[in-house]
Design a protein around this motif. Structure first.
Motif, mmCIF file in Angstrom:
data_model
loop_
_atom_site.group_PDB
_atom_site.id
_atom_site.type_symbol
_atom_site.label_atom_id
_atom_site.label_comp_id
_atom_site.label_asym_id
_atom_site.label_seq_id
_atom_site.Cartn_x
_atom_site.Cartn_y
_atom_site.Cartn_z
ATOM 1 N N GLU A 119 -12.161 -32.858 -45.130
ATOM 2 C CA GLU A 119 -11.219 -33.264 -46.171
ATOM 3 C C GLU A 119 -11.019 -34.776 -46.173
ATOM 4 O OE1 GLU A 119 -7.789 -31.017 -45.216
ATOM 5 O OE2 GLU A 119 -8.605 -29.107 -45.935
ATOM 6 N N ARG A 120 -11.097 -35.414 -45.004
ATOM 7 C CA ARG A 120 -10.919 -36.854 -44.898
ATOM 8 C C ARG A 120 -12.248 -37.599 -44.960
ATOM 9 N NH1 ARG A 120 -9.169 -36.818 -39.715
ATOM 10 N NH2 ARG A 120 -9.468 -39.057 -39.660
ATOM 11 N N GLY A 121 -13.334 -36.861 -45.176
ATOM 12 C CA GLY A 121 -14.637 -37.499 -45.286
ATOM 13 C C GLY A 121 -15.243 -37.915 -43.967
ATOM 14 N N MET A 122 -14.751 -37.399 -42.854
ATOM 15 C CA MET A 122 -15.294 -37.803 -41.558
ATOM 16 C C MET A 122 -16.406 -36.892 -41.060
ATOM 17 S SD MET A 122 -14.346 -40.684 -40.780
ATOM 18 C CE MET A 122 -15.196 -40.671 -39.202
ATOM 19 N N VAL A 123 -16.680 -35.815 -41.784
ATOM 20 C CA VAL A 123 -17.915 -35.050 -41.622
ATOM 21 C C VAL A 123 -18.508 -34.904 -43.010
ATOM 22 C CG1 VAL A 123 -18.937 -32.826 -41.075
ATOM 23 C CG2 VAL A 123 -17.273 -33.823 -39.519
ATOM 24 N N ALA A 124 -19.743 -35.328 -43.181
ATOM 25 C CA ALA A 124 -20.376 -35.327 -44.491
ATOM 26 C C ALA A 124 -21.708 -34.605 -44.406
ATOM 27 C CB ALA A 124 -20.578 -36.757 -44.977
ATOM 28 N N GLU A 125 -22.222 -34.207 -45.552
ATOM 29 C CA GLU A 125 -23.541 -33.564 -45.617
ATOM 30 C C GLU A 125 -24.298 -34.127 -46.807
ATOM 31 O OE1 GLU A 125 -25.605 -29.125 -45.885
ATOM 32 O OE2 GLU A 125 -23.564 -29.360 -45.127
ATOM 33 N N LEU A 126 -25.541 -34.469 -46.576
ATOM 34 C CA LEU A 126 -26.393 -34.995 -47.632
ATOM 35 C C LEU A 126 -27.812 -34.516 -47.398
ATOM 36 C CD1 LEU A 126 -26.671 -36.844 -50.116
ATOM 37 C CD2 LEU A 126 -27.084 -38.749 -48.556
ATOM 38 N N ASP A 127 -28.399 -33.895 -48.392
ATOM 39 C CA ASP A 127 -29.763 -33.366 -48.306
ATOM 40 C C ASP A 127 -29.945 -32.467 -47.086
ATOM 41 O OD1 ASP A 127 -30.148 -34.868 -50.532
ATOM 42 O OD2 ASP A 127 -31.633 -36.225 -49.680
ATOM 43 N N GLY A 128 -28.925 -31.645 -46.810
ATOM 44 C CA GLY A 128 -29.013 -30.697 -45.708
ATOM 45 C C GLY A 128 -28.740 -31.269 -44.339
ATOM 46 N N LEU A 129 -28.432 -32.552 -44.261
ATOM 47 C CA LEU A 129 -28.179 -33.208 -42.973
ATOM 48 C C LEU A 129 -26.689 -33.475 -42.823
ATOM 49 C CD1 LEU A 129 -29.475 -34.564 -40.437
ATOM 50 C CD2 LEU A 129 -29.440 -36.702 -41.745
ATOM 51 N N ARG A 130 -26.065 -32.915 -41.795
ATOM 52 C CA ARG A 130 -24.668 -33.189 -41.522
ATOM 53 C C ARG A 130 -24.556 -34.441 -40.664
ATOM 54 N NH1 ARG A 130 -21.479 -29.076 -38.725
ATOM 55 N NH2 ARG A 130 -19.685 -29.828 -39.883
ATOM 56 N N MET A 131 -23.504 -35.200 -40.908
ATOM 57 C CA MET A 131 -23.340 -36.465 -40.192
ATOM 58 C C MET A 131 -21.871 -36.843 -40.190
ATOM 59 S SD MET A 131 -24.974 -38.871 -43.197
ATOM 60 C CE MET A 131 -26.210 -37.634 -43.612
ATOM 61 N N LEU A 132 -21.534 -37.794 -39.314
ATOM 62 C CA LEU A 132 -20.181 -38.338 -39.310
ATOM 63 C C LEU A 132 -19.979 -39.211 -40.545
ATOM 64 C CD1 LEU A 132 -19.733 -39.318 -35.555
ATOM 65 C CD2 LEU A 132 -18.674 -37.394 -36.762
ATOM 66 N N GLY A 133 -18.733 -39.300 -40.997
ATOM 67 C CA GLY A 133 -18.419 -40.057 -42.186
ATOM 68 C C GLY A 133 -18.105 -41.514 -41.904
ATOM 69 N N ILE A 134 -17.460 -42.149 -42.868
ATOM 70 C CA ILE A 134 -17.167 -43.584 -42.819
ATOM 71 C C ILE A 134 -15.692 -43.761 -42.472
ATOM 72 C CG2 ILE A 134 -17.132 -45.722 -44.157
ATOM 73 C CD1 ILE A 134 -19.319 -44.428 -45.941
ATOM 74 N N PRO A 135 -15.369 -44.396 -41.343
ATOM 75 C CA PRO A 135 -13.973 -44.445 -40.901
ATOM 76 C C PRO A 135 -13.095 -45.440 -41.642
ATOM 77 C CG PRO A 135 -15.387 -45.549 -39.318
ATOM 78 C CD PRO A 135 -16.291 -44.923 -40.328
#
Length: 380
Positions: free
Chosen positions: A336-352
């Motif tokens: 919800e805060r954008g600190m876990v993101a997914e793009l093209d099937g790859l999950r990653m940490l978000g932008i703090p």
């Protein structure tokens, strides 16, 4: 997080050439890309070393590499050959920033000396990351994060008091170096608005690691008493420690007398706040072991149905159960805060860093070696 490939950011229009490898340099360049800079990562034909570290996809993107190289175009250049050097020179012709972490003398041997290029490209901000800096006796020597932790004293401070020094389980020296490099680049770009000229930004892993020696260095400079390992305790605050509770390990940090009074009241022992051994933080530090024994007994006997961490937080006492990483990353509020993101099937940490008008965005995932086609650079 929504895929916002076309959106701008605070650094939209800034062009970055990322010649760096492994961690600190690539992470700095990723931070620039997260906030809108156009970042081109230039790898040797064999790819960045971190492509071989840990679990990997079929296209050569390892988990380690993925955490450091989103929001970049991926080019290949063999800098030992004239064609590779020409490619980089073309990219630098209209670049604002270059990030590199080659050993001293390497770029000079290839005809890419920073001094020469900055003389011909006076607006260029050159970010150089090294292990030990230019003036240290170990200047020019390699230094991975764990070695820097040992050399800078961080490892000496970490671990159980009765155990050996322990490496921090995250690459703290590299990550801190990247953050300092990122801020240094932003400072140089801001100053360029006034002067019209770029400059060299230099940061070493060693200096970055030294900057983390707080409060150990400040206390040593003031008292002359060498710091020692304290496990999870704090050198200047008590209680600030992990205790075993029926729900798991509980970390409590009561940094003020009021917080300590609330803590012992919640634990059903309010008289401890008036105990002369524990009346002030200085008293509690002097009687740390007695205090910890008292609190360990109280916390260990809690009713398993009592959510003690939530109750303490609600009453203004910093506390948390020690959560495993998998539980942290699965928490709904992170997405919800954008600190876990997914793009093209790859999950990653978000932008703090969250900006209200020009937020950062995750636009492109890490890709295979040389996945992109060079764009024509504007002649210098």
């Amino acid at each position: 997080m929504t895929d916002t490939r076309g959106s701008g950011g605070a650094l939209a229009g800034v062009r970055v050439v990322d010649l760096s490898r492994v961690l600190a340099g690539p992470y700095c360049a990723q931070l620039l890309g997260d906030h809108g800079a156009d970042v081109v990562k230039v790898e040797p034909p064999v790819g960045d070393l971190t492509r071989t570290w840990g679990p990997s996809r079929a296209d050569g993107v390892s988990a380690y590499y993925a955490g450091l190289n989103r929001n970049k175009r991926h080019l290949v250049a063999d800098l030992t050959r004239s064609e590779g050097r020409d490619l980089v020179l073309g990219l630098l012709a209209d670049a604002d920033v270059v990030v590199e972490n080659f050993k001293p003398g390497t770029l000079e041997r290839w005809g890419l000396a920073a001094d020469d290029l900055m003389a011909s490209l006076p607006r260029l901000v050159w970010c150089r990351v090294t292990a030990f800096g230019a003036d240290d006796p170990l200047a020019g020597q390699p230094g991975y994060d764990a070695v820097i932790q040992a050399h800078a004293g961080l490892m000496h401070l970490n671990g159980d008091p009765q155990g050996p020094p322990t490496r921090w389980p995250v690459p703290i020296a590299d990550l801190t170096t990247a953050l300092h490099a990122f801020s240094g680049v932003l400072l140089a770009l801001q100053e360029r608005e006034r002067s019209g000229r770029g400059q060299m930004v230099e940061i070493s892993l060693y200096d970055a690691a030294l900057s983390l020696l707080h409060p150990a260095a400040a206390s040593y400079f003031m008292t002359g008493v060498p710091p020692s390992r304290l496990g999870s305790a704090h050198p200047d605050i008590a209680p600030c420690e992990t205790f075993r509770s029926p729900l798991g390990e509980l970390y409590v940090a009561a940094g003020s007398d009021r917080q300590f009074s609330v803590l012992v009241d919640v634990l059903g022992a309010p008289a401890l706040a008036a105990d002369p051994r524990f009346a002030t933080n200085a008293d509690r530090l002097r009687h740390r072991h007695e205090l910890n024994a008292e609190l360990a007994g109280l916390i260990g006997r809690l009713d398993p149905s009592t959510d003690i961490a939530t109750e303490l937080i609600a009453r203004g006492v910093p506390a948390s159960l020690v959560r495993p990483v998998e539980a942290v990353l699965a928490a709904l509020e992170l997405a919800e805060r954008g600190m876990v993101a997914e793009l093209d099937g790859l999950r990653m940490l978000g932008i703090p860093v969250h900006l209200s008008r020009t937020p950062g965005s995750i636009r492109t995932p890490p890709r295979a070696v040389g996945a992109d086609v060079p764009r024509e650079a504007t002649p210098a």
